[in-house]
Scaffold this motif. Structure first.
Motif, PDB file in Angstrom:
ATOM      1  N   ILE A   1      16.188  22.731 -37.575  1.00  0.00           N
ATOM      2  CA  ILE A   1      15.652  23.171 -38.829  1.00  0.00           C
ATOM      3  C   ILE A   1      14.183  22.439 -39.163  1.00  0.00           C
ATOM      4  O   ILE A   1      13.319  22.693 -39.634  1.00  0.00           O
ATOM      5  CB  ILE A   1      16.606  22.812 -39.778  1.00  0.00           C
ATOM      6  CG1 ILE A   1      17.785  23.850 -39.752  1.00  0.00           C
ATOM      7  CG2 ILE A   1      16.085  22.512 -41.349  1.00  0.00           C
ATOM      8  CD1 ILE A   1      18.808  23.337 -40.743  1.00  0.00           C
TER       9      ILE A   1
ATOM     10  N   ALA B   1      22.541  15.034 -38.084  1.00  0.00           N
ATOM     11  CA  ALA B   1      21.455  15.805 -38.571  1.00  0.00           C
ATOM     12  C   ALA B   1      20.490  15.084 -39.094  1.00  0.00           C
ATOM     13  O   ALA B   1      19.148  15.345 -38.991  1.00  0.00           O
ATOM     14  CB  ALA B   1      22.029  16.789 -39.761  1.00  0.00           C
TER      15      ALA B   1
ATOM     16  N   GLY C   1      32.550  16.444 -40.768  1.00  0.00           N
ATOM     17  CA  GLY C   1      31.305  16.504 -41.490  1.00  0.00           C
ATOM     18  C   GLY C   1      30.654  15.291 -41.547  1.00  0.00           C
ATOM     19  O   GLY C   1      29.442  15.494 -41.863  1.00  0.00           O
TER      20      GLY C   1
ATOM     21  N   ALA D   1      23.953  19.918 -46.753  1.00  0.00           N
ATOM     22  CA  ALA D   1      25.040  20.736 -47.151  1.00  0.00           C
ATOM     23  C   ALA D   1      25.239  21.755 -46.022  1.00  0.00           C
ATOM     24  O   ALA D   1      26.583  21.988 -45.420  1.00  0.00           O
ATOM     25  CB  ALA D   1      24.613  21.667 -48.224  1.00  0.00           C
ATOM     26  N   ILE D   2      24.547  22.059 -45.307  1.00  0.00           N
ATOM     27  CA  ILE D   2      24.692  23.190 -44.042  1.00  0.00           C
ATOM     28  C   ILE D   2      25.210  22.358 -42.898  1.00  0.00           C
ATOM     29  O   ILE D   2      26.190  22.891 -42.198  1.00  0.00           O
ATOM     30  CB  ILE D   2      23.407  23.896 -43.548  1.00  0.00           C
ATOM     31  CG1 ILE D   2      23.950  25.279 -42.773  1.00  0.00           C
ATOM     32  CG2 ILE D   2      22.417  22.937 -42.805  1.00  0.00           C
ATOM     33  CD1 ILE D   2      22.765  26.091 -42.332  1.00  0.00           C
ATOM     34  N   SER D   3      25.030  21.200 -42.533  1.00  0.00           N
ATOM     35  CA  SER D   3      25.562  20.460 -41.404  1.00  0.00           C
ATOM     36  C   SER D   3      27.196  20.181 -41.799  1.00  0.00           C
ATOM     37  O   SER D   3      27.825  20.258 -40.969  1.00  0.00           O
ATOM     38  CB  SER D   3      24.869  18.926 -41.267  1.00  0.00           C
ATOM     39  OG  SER D   3      23.458  19.246 -41.157  1.00  0.00           O
ATOM     40  N   TYR D   4      27.410  19.867 -43.313  1.00  0.00           N
ATOM     41  CA  TYR D   4      28.528  19.681 -43.557  1.00  0.00           C
ATOM     42  C   TYR D   4      29.478  20.757 -43.444  1.00  0.00           C
ATOM     43  O   TYR D   4      30.511  20.635 -42.998  1.00  0.00           O
ATOM     44  CB  TYR D   4      28.640  18.953 -44.799  1.00  0.00           C
ATOM     45  CG  TYR D   4      30.200  18.693 -45.474  1.00  0.00           C
ATOM     46  CD1 TYR D   4      30.774  17.555 -45.143  1.00  0.00           C
ATOM     47  CD2 TYR D   4      30.556  19.411 -46.465  1.00  0.00           C
ATOM     48  CE1 TYR D   4      32.143  17.536 -45.540  1.00  0.00           C
ATOM     49  CE2 TYR D   4      31.698  19.459 -46.917  1.00  0.00           C
ATOM     50  CZ  TYR D   4      32.542  18.173 -46.515  1.00  0.00           C
ATOM     51  OH  TYR D   4      33.914  18.244 -46.933  1.00  0.00           O
ATOM     52  N   GLY D   5      28.769  21.765 -43.973  1.00  0.00           N
ATOM     53  CA  GLY D   5      29.751  23.104 -44.297  1.00  0.00           C
ATOM     54  C   GLY D   5      30.168  23.787 -43.005  1.00  0.00           C
ATOM     55  O   GLY D   5      31.221  23.963 -42.570  1.00  0.00           O
ATOM     56  N   ILE D   6      28.956  23.720 -41.902  1.00  0.00           N
ATOM     57  CA  ILE D   6      29.450  24.285 -40.746  1.00  0.00           C
ATOM     58  C   ILE D   6      30.391  23.347 -39.815  1.00  0.00           C
ATOM     59  O   ILE D   6      31.400  23.979 -39.216  1.00  0.00           O
ATOM     60  CB  ILE D   6      28.147  24.602 -39.809  1.00  0.00           C
ATOM     61  CG1 ILE D   6      27.414  25.525 -40.551  1.00  0.00           C
ATOM     62  CG2 ILE D   6      28.487  24.776 -38.435  1.00  0.00           C
ATOM     63  CD1 ILE D   6      26.084  25.898 -39.859  1.00  0.00           C
TER      64      ILE D   6
ATOM     65  N   GLY E   1      19.580  20.790 -48.555  1.00  0.00           N
ATOM     66  CA  GLY E   1      20.173  22.017 -47.694  1.00  0.00           C
ATOM     67  C   GLY E   1      20.852  21.375 -46.437  1.00  0.00           C
ATOM     68  O   GLY E   1      21.626  22.085 -45.964  1.00  0.00           O
ATOM     69  N   LEU E   2      19.942  20.552 -45.656  1.00  0.00           N
ATOM     70  CA  LEU E   2      20.448  19.987 -44.458  1.00  0.00           C
ATOM     71  C   LEU E   2      21.578  19.368 -44.635  1.00  0.00           C
ATOM     72  O   LEU E   2      22.720  19.479 -43.518  1.00  0.00           O
ATOM     73  CB  LEU E   2      19.286  19.428 -43.788  1.00  0.00           C
ATOM     74  CG  LEU E   2      19.555  18.805 -42.071  1.00  0.00           C
ATOM     75  CD1 LEU E   2      19.840  20.071 -41.565  1.00  0.00           C
ATOM     76  CD2 LEU E   2      18.418  18.155 -41.846  1.00  0.00           C
TER      77      LEU E   2
ATOM     78  N   LEU F   1      21.839  21.216 -35.524  1.00  0.00           N
ATOM     79  CA  LEU F   1      20.808  21.850 -36.715  1.00  0.00           C
ATOM     80  C   LEU F   1      19.918  20.853 -37.327  1.00  0.00           C
ATOM     81  O   LEU F   1      18.695  21.574 -37.690  1.00  0.00           O
ATOM     82  CB  LEU F   1      22.210  21.810 -38.067  1.00  0.00           C
ATOM     83  CG  LEU F   1      23.177  22.866 -37.695  1.00  0.00           C
ATOM     84  CD1 LEU F   1      24.317  22.551 -38.994  1.00  0.00           C
ATOM     85  CD2 LEU F   1      22.528  24.253 -38.119  1.00  0.00           C
TER      86      LEU F   1
END
Length: 441
Positions: free
Chosen positions: A212, A259, A252, A239-244, A236-237, A208
């Motif tokens: 990104i 990331a 996470g 959050a998206i890395s942790y979330g996925i 955003g990076l 990611l």
């Protein structure tokens, strides 16, 4: 206190830290020590305007401490300009896996035979206290760059990696206590909590961060779009890395660190027929040209500097908030005799033994090994794992024991490591050029 009083207090504290920032660097004090004292004064031990009872507020405290750790892990990834495939990661990897595992084993033994804990409770205590802290250790970690100092890089890499590698031991302890599914013969723990969580988290974050970062640089250099809003890019990076990673049952923490590391590694692909803005100029810093953010020679460096600068400020605010909270939680600690011998034992014997095992066979001087062993700082990560345990079934006398030992260890670490960081790092800075392996193992 009213909102106006809180605003006045926060403003005075922030301005005071700005004015005293340079002075603190020359004194055997750290900002965390000041926050800890202020937190205690604001808590039940002082005027009582803060009451973060860890037994009643474990859920919110888990969320806050996890957020602070994620911000710090991303910051560490941005600072370390060395790819994970580089051999210089071997020693931090050994510290984060071998030394941390040995620490868990030693704390488990002490917990069983010294504290009278069950096997599951002792393993849980080891998992909570084994990881070193990427937030509070910033004063002894490596600065950004591709040729970092050996000791600083090892401490930074260890702190970043072992926040993820400690989680399986916390889950193992909870599993032995009946609060987590380990699978028949422990297969689920080995396959998912250890192997997949570690490898999957690193892979997801690296992918990611790379994709990104490349996308943003491409849009900026080829289409003059996606400019600015570096705050959104940073958050955003994360959050998206942790979330996925979490959705995929991976780590996470490791995903966010990877990331940040991957984003920092993104490089420009200069367009044909273009020249660097720095030609015929002295070396940087030259970062304020209006068109550097979209210039094909400078877009990624400009992006990384902006994201890193924002994240560092965010990290400092997060540290302030959570260390204040830790100080306010100290009155909930029952200061038993066990604390008096356990904390020194952890710092002076268990940590050095674990480091000696993890660094066995490496080309490291005794001075460097001593520095790494001493600066095994405990902090926000341990608080997160403590709150995670309390929020996932641990209660009663065991909860009280974990709160007592964890918060006492974190507070002691903030104080003793904060006092020693400035003089020891100044000494090391003067002598490291004469130490073998000062810039690499």
């Amino acid at each position: 206190m009213s909102a106006a009083h809180w605003a006045l207090f926060a403003g005075l504290l922030l301005i005071t830290m700005v004015l005293l920032g340079t002075l603190l660097k020359r004194l055997p004090l750290s900002s965390a020590m000041i926050y800890l004292a202020l937190g205690y004064g604001l808590g039940p031990g002082g005027i009582g305007v803060l009451a973060p009872d860890p037994f009643l507020l474990a859920g919110p405290l888990e969320l806050v401490s996890e957020t602070v750790v994620l911000i710090s892990l991303f910051a560490v990834g941005l600072k370390l300009g060395i790819p994970l495939g580089d051999r210089r990661w071997i020693l931090p990897g050994r510290l984060a896996v071998v030394s941390m595992s040995v620490t868990v084993a030693l704390v488990t033994a002490v917990g069983i035979w010294g504290l009278g804990l069950s096997l599951g409770a002792a393993v849980l205590l080891g998992g909570i206290l084994a990881p070193t802290d990427p937030v509070l250790a910033s004063g002894v970690q490596s600065e950004a760059g591709r040729s970092p100092d050996f000791v600083g890089f090892s401490l930074a890499g260890e702190g970043a990696l072992n926040d993820g590698s400690a989680f399986p031991f916390v889950l193992l302890g909870l599993g032995l206590l009946g609060s987590h599914d380990l699978g028949a013969g422990g297969w689920h723990w080995w396959a998912m909590d250890v192997l997949w969580a570690t490898g999957g988290g690193l892979a997801i974050g690296a992918l990611l961060g790379t994709l990104i970062g490349i996308l943003v640089v491409y849009l900026r250099t080829r289409h003059q779009s996606a400019i600015g809003l570096n705050l959104f890019l940073c958050l955003g990076l994360i959050a998206i890395s942790y979330g996925i990673a979490q959705i995929c049952l991976a780590s996470g923490f490791l995903a966010v660190f990877a990331a940040g590391l991957a984003l920092q590694r993104v490089r420009e692909h200069p367009m044909a027929g273009t020249l660097s803005l720095d030609r015929n100029r002295p070396p940087p810093p030259y970062t304020r040209d209006e068109n550097r953010a979209t210039h094909s020679h400078h877009a990624s460096a400009t992006m990384n500097l902006a994201v890193q600068g924002f994240n560092e400020q965010l990290e400092k605010l997060a540290e302030l908030a959570l260390v204040l909270t830790i100080g306010a939680m100290l009155p909930y600690v029952q200061w038993t005799l066990a604390i008096a011998w356990f904390v020194p034992l952890l710092f002076l014997l268990l940590r050095p033994l674990a480091i000696a095992v993890g660094m066995a066979g490496s080309i490291v001087s005794g001075y460097q090994q001593t520095m790494i062993a001493w600066f095994g700082i405990r902090g926000i990560g341990s608080v997160f794992y403590l709150m995670y345990a309390l929020n996932h079934g641990v209660s009663g006398a065991l909860a009280e024991t974990l709160v007592n030992l964890t918060l006492a260890t974190v507070a002691a670490s903030i104080l003793v490591h904060g006092i020693s960081a400035t003089p020891l790092m100044a000494w090391y800075g003067r002598h490291r050029r004469r130490l073998p392996g000062a810039t690499g193992p």
